[in-house]
Design a protein around this motif. Sequence first.
Motif, mmCIF file in Angstrom:
data_model
loop_
_atom_site.group_PDB
_atom_site.id
_atom_site.type_symbol
_atom_site.label_atom_id
_atom_site.label_comp_id
_atom_site.label_asym_id
_atom_site.label_seq_id
_atom_site.Cartn_x
_atom_site.Cartn_y
_atom_site.Cartn_z
ATOM 1 N N SER A 185 -8.967 4.756 -14.605
ATOM 2 C CA SER A 185 -7.833 4.296 -13.796
ATOM 3 C C SER A 185 -6.567 5.052 -14.182
ATOM 4 O O SER A 185 -6.486 5.670 -15.243
ATOM 5 C CB SER A 185 -7.622 2.792 -13.986
ATOM 6 O OG SER A 185 -8.779 2.064 -13.626
ATOM 7 N N ASP A 186 -5.603 4.990 -13.301
ATOM 8 C CA ASP A 186 -4.285 5.579 -13.560
ATOM 9 C C ASP A 186 -3.250 4.561 -13.095
ATOM 10 O O ASP A 186 -2.815 4.564 -11.952
ATOM 11 C CB ASP A 186 -4.136 6.909 -12.824
ATOM 12 C CG ASP A 186 -2.898 7.676 -13.261
ATOM 13 O OD1 ASP A 186 -2.125 7.126 -14.074
ATOM 14 O OD2 ASP A 186 -2.703 8.817 -12.794
ATOM 15 N N THR A 187 -2.878 3.679 -14.011
ATOM 16 C CA THR A 187 -2.080 2.508 -13.683
ATOM 17 C C THR A 187 -0.910 2.374 -14.647
ATOM 18 O O THR A 187 -1.014 2.740 -15.817
ATOM 19 C CB THR A 187 -2.947 1.234 -13.774
ATOM 20 O OG1 THR A 187 -4.100 1.390 -12.947
ATOM 21 C CG2 THR A 187 -2.180 0.005 -13.330
ATOM 22 N N ALA A 188 0.191 1.852 -14.148
ATOM 23 C CA ALA A 188 1.323 1.486 -15.002
ATOM 24 C C ALA A 188 1.610 0.006 -14.794
ATOM 25 O O ALA A 188 1.620 -0.479 -13.665
ATOM 26 C CB ALA A 188 2.547 2.314 -14.673
ATOM 27 N N GLY A 232 -8.848 -0.266 -3.107
ATOM 28 C CA GLY A 232 -9.292 0.605 -2.029
ATOM 29 C C GLY A 232 -8.290 1.698 -1.709
ATOM 30 O O GLY A 232 -8.492 2.511 -0.816
ATOM 31 N N GLY A 233 -7.177 1.724 -2.436
ATOM 32 C CA GLY A 233 -6.138 2.725 -2.244
ATOM 33 C C GLY A 233 -5.088 2.542 -3.329
ATOM 34 O O GLY A 233 -5.223 1.689 -4.213
ATOM 35 N N THR A 234 -4.043 3.332 -3.275
ATOM 36 C CA THR A 234 -2.969 3.190 -4.253
ATOM 37 C C THR A 234 -1.952 2.173 -3.745
ATOM 38 O O THR A 234 -1.849 1.925 -2.539
ATOM 39 C CB THR A 234 -2.278 4.532 -4.497
ATOM 40 O OG1 THR A 234 -1.803 5.048 -3.241
ATOM 41 C CG2 THR A 234 -3.247 5.538 -5.114
ATOM 42 N N ALA A 236 0.830 -1.198 0.000
ATOM 43 C CA ALA A 236 0.000 0.000 0.000
ATOM 44 C C ALA A 236 0.867 1.252 0.000
ATOM 45 O O ALA A 236 1.907 1.317 0.672
ATOM 46 C CB ALA A 236 -0.924 0.011 1.206
ATOM 47 N N LEU A 237 0.437 2.262 -0.762
ATOM 48 C CA LEU A 237 1.114 3.554 -0.801
ATOM 49 C C LEU A 237 0.367 4.634 -0.030
ATOM 50 O O LEU A 237 0.905 5.716 0.190
ATOM 51 C CB LEU A 237 1.272 4.018 -2.260
ATOM 52 C CG LEU A 237 2.211 3.196 -3.143
ATOM 53 C CD1 LEU A 237 2.128 3.684 -4.579
ATOM 54 C CD2 LEU A 237 3.640 3.287 -2.628
ATOM 55 N N SER A 238 -0.871 4.326 0.362
ATOM 56 C CA SER A 238 -1.690 5.320 1.051
ATOM 57 C C SER A 238 -2.703 4.597 1.927
ATOM 58 O O SER A 238 -2.963 3.410 1.728
ATOM 59 C CB SER A 238 -2.415 6.211 0.030
ATOM 60 O OG SER A 238 -3.289 5.434 -0.772
ATOM 61 N N PRO A 239 -3.285 5.303 2.892
ATOM 62 C CA PRO A 239 -4.327 4.677 3.714
ATOM 63 C C PRO A 239 -5.526 4.274 2.841
ATOM 64 O O PRO A 239 -5.763 4.837 1.776
ATOM 65 C CB PRO A 239 -4.720 5.790 4.700
ATOM 66 C CG PRO A 239 -3.577 6.737 4.695
ATOM 67 C CD PRO A 239 -3.003 6.684 3.312
ATOM 68 N N ASN A 240 -6.280 3.281 3.336
ATOM 69 C CA ASN A 240 -7.473 2.862 2.615
ATOM 70 C C ASN A 240 -8.431 4.028 2.425
ATOM 71 O O ASN A 240 -8.703 4.794 3.365
ATOM 72 C CB ASN A 240 -8.191 1.747 3.374
ATOM 73 C CG ASN A 240 -7.471 0.424 3.263
ATOM 74 O OD1 ASN A 240 -6.455 0.313 2.586
ATOM 75 N ND2 ASN A 240 -8.002 -0.599 3.916
ATOM 76 N N LYS A 257 -3.897 6.388 -8.390
ATOM 77 C CA LYS A 257 -5.150 6.759 -7.752
ATOM 78 C C LYS A 257 -6.024 5.510 -7.678
ATOM 79 O O LYS A 257 -5.640 4.448 -8.178
ATOM 80 C CB LYS A 257 -5.855 7.875 -8.528
ATOM 81 C CG LYS A 257 -6.368 7.474 -9.900
ATOM 82 C CD LYS A 257 -7.126 8.630 -10.552
ATOM 83 C CE LYS A 257 -7.733 8.213 -11.882
ATOM 84 N NZ LYS A 257 -8.486 9.307 -12.527
ATOM 85 N N ILE A 258 -7.178 5.621 -7.043
ATOM 86 C CA ILE A 258 -8.085 4.491 -6.969
ATOM 87 C C ILE A 258 -8.392 4.012 -8.384
ATOM 88 O O ILE A 258 -8.850 4.788 -9.226
ATOM 89 C CB ILE A 258 -9.394 4.876 -6.253
ATOM 90 C CG1 ILE A 258 -9.096 5.342 -4.827
ATOM 91 C CG2 ILE A 258 -10.369 3.719 -6.249
ATOM 92 C CD1 ILE A 258 -8.542 4.266 -3.943
ATOM 93 N N SER A 259 -8.139 2.743 -8.654
ATOM 94 C CA SER A 259 -8.263 2.230 -10.018
ATOM 95 C C SER A 259 -9.052 0.933 -10.049
ATOM 96 O O SER A 259 -9.233 0.269 -9.024
ATOM 97 C CB SER A 259 -6.872 2.009 -10.630
ATOM 98 O OG SER A 259 -6.151 3.221 -10.725
ATOM 99 N N ARG A 260 -9.510 0.594 -11.245
ATOM 100 C CA ARG A 260 -10.228 -0.656 -11.476
ATOM 101 C C ARG A 260 -9.514 -1.443 -12.573
ATOM 102 O O ARG A 260 -8.883 -0.860 -13.443
ATOM 103 C CB ARG A 260 -11.676 -0.394 -11.902
ATOM 104 C CG ARG A 260 -12.515 0.352 -10.852
ATOM 105 C CD ARG A 260 -13.945 0.519 -11.339
ATOM 106 N NE ARG A 260 -13.997 1.209 -12.620
ATOM 107 C CZ ARG A 260 -14.691 0.787 -13.677
ATOM 108 N NH1 ARG A 260 -15.385 -0.345 -13.601
ATOM 109 N NH2 ARG A 260 -14.711 1.471 -14.801
ATOM 110 N N PHE A 261 -9.634 -2.758 -12.505
ATOM 111 C CA PHE A 261 -8.969 -3.579 -13.509
ATOM 112 C C PHE A 261 -9.818 -4.806 -13.816
ATOM 113 O O PHE A 261 -10.710 -5.183 -13.049
ATOM 114 C CB PHE A 261 -7.591 -4.021 -13.025
ATOM 115 C CG PHE A 261 -7.631 -5.122 -11.986
ATOM 116 C CD1 PHE A 261 -7.590 -6.467 -12.371
ATOM 117 C CD2 PHE A 261 -7.728 -4.826 -10.638
ATOM 118 C CE1 PHE A 261 -7.636 -7.477 -11.432
ATOM 119 C CE2 PHE A 261 -7.778 -5.833 -9.687
ATOM 120 C CZ PHE A 261 -7.730 -7.168 -10.086
#
Length: 315
Positions: free
Chosen positions: A74-77, A51-53, A25-29, A103-107
């Motif tokens: 989404s903002d994913t790499a 639920g978080g980054t 996790a990079l950030s709190p939920n 950021k919060i993303s979906r996949f």
Amino acid sequence: MPLLRFKDFEAYSDAFAGVDGILRALSPNQGEWILHMLDAGEVTASLGRDGGTGVYHGLNHVDRYLAYMALPGSDTAMQGQDTSDDMFVWFPPRAEIHGHTRKISRFMGLSMDAAAVVQRAREVAGLFDEHVARTHVVSIGRLEVAEIVKLVTRALMIDLEDPTLFQAPSVRKAFSGQVIHALLRCMVLDNPEAVRRSRGRPPVPRNEIIRRSLDHIHKAIRGDAVIGDLVLSAGTSQRSLNRAFDEAFGMGPQQYYMLERLHVIRKALREARPGDTVTSICSQFGVWDQGRFAGMYHRTFGLLPSVELAAALAR
């Protein structure tokens, strides 16, 4: 399978199908970590919402292929490359997987049986082994990717409505075959040079083309084959196949397949028993978009499938 909701990101990543990995996790939920999965045998589909980054690294299972799609918004790499909704990332067995979200993303993840993928890639898509056996990005276009997302999303919703449907082997086979074929088709369109091209193929008589095609169409309707394999089954080119059907029936092979499937479903609706639904019957024959199907049914038979079913149950 019902929606899986996790307050813990580690439990969320542990539930991923076909992959062993670690999520940091990079950030709190900022909400729940949500995963919806559908196990259809040769394909296990996953729809996830973070639920978080976070940062992820893992290893694909030895007997599974994986297609990863970042969904719109989404903002994913992945593998060092920013993702978008006009592409997916293809992972062969034992491939290393690296990615992170900003950021919060979906996949959407599609884990596939390796033997089924290899067989279909060789015999149907004509892809070279080395093309499917490497990690790479398939940039194909939003429309192509959206069609796959739509197919899988609809199947997930149907599974939520009636979890017993995907216990039927015909439904599982139809869905898995459609998904694998759609992904391999995208790979061929993305890189036509990855396809083996046969030369000097002897011509097939028209009546033989029709005979082979009708046999394959009936198998596809039963769920024992995939309609996308029709050209291979006919043993001819797409142009010759189209010409044979146009001369014999006044329509193309895809149109004939859809017409034949309509009549088979009509028969099933008219023979329905208590507990049957339009969705359950259509799913047996690989139809996931009931709205579009209902329109075709009405144009052909003059009434909606739901009316046909109600009349049958009343009898």
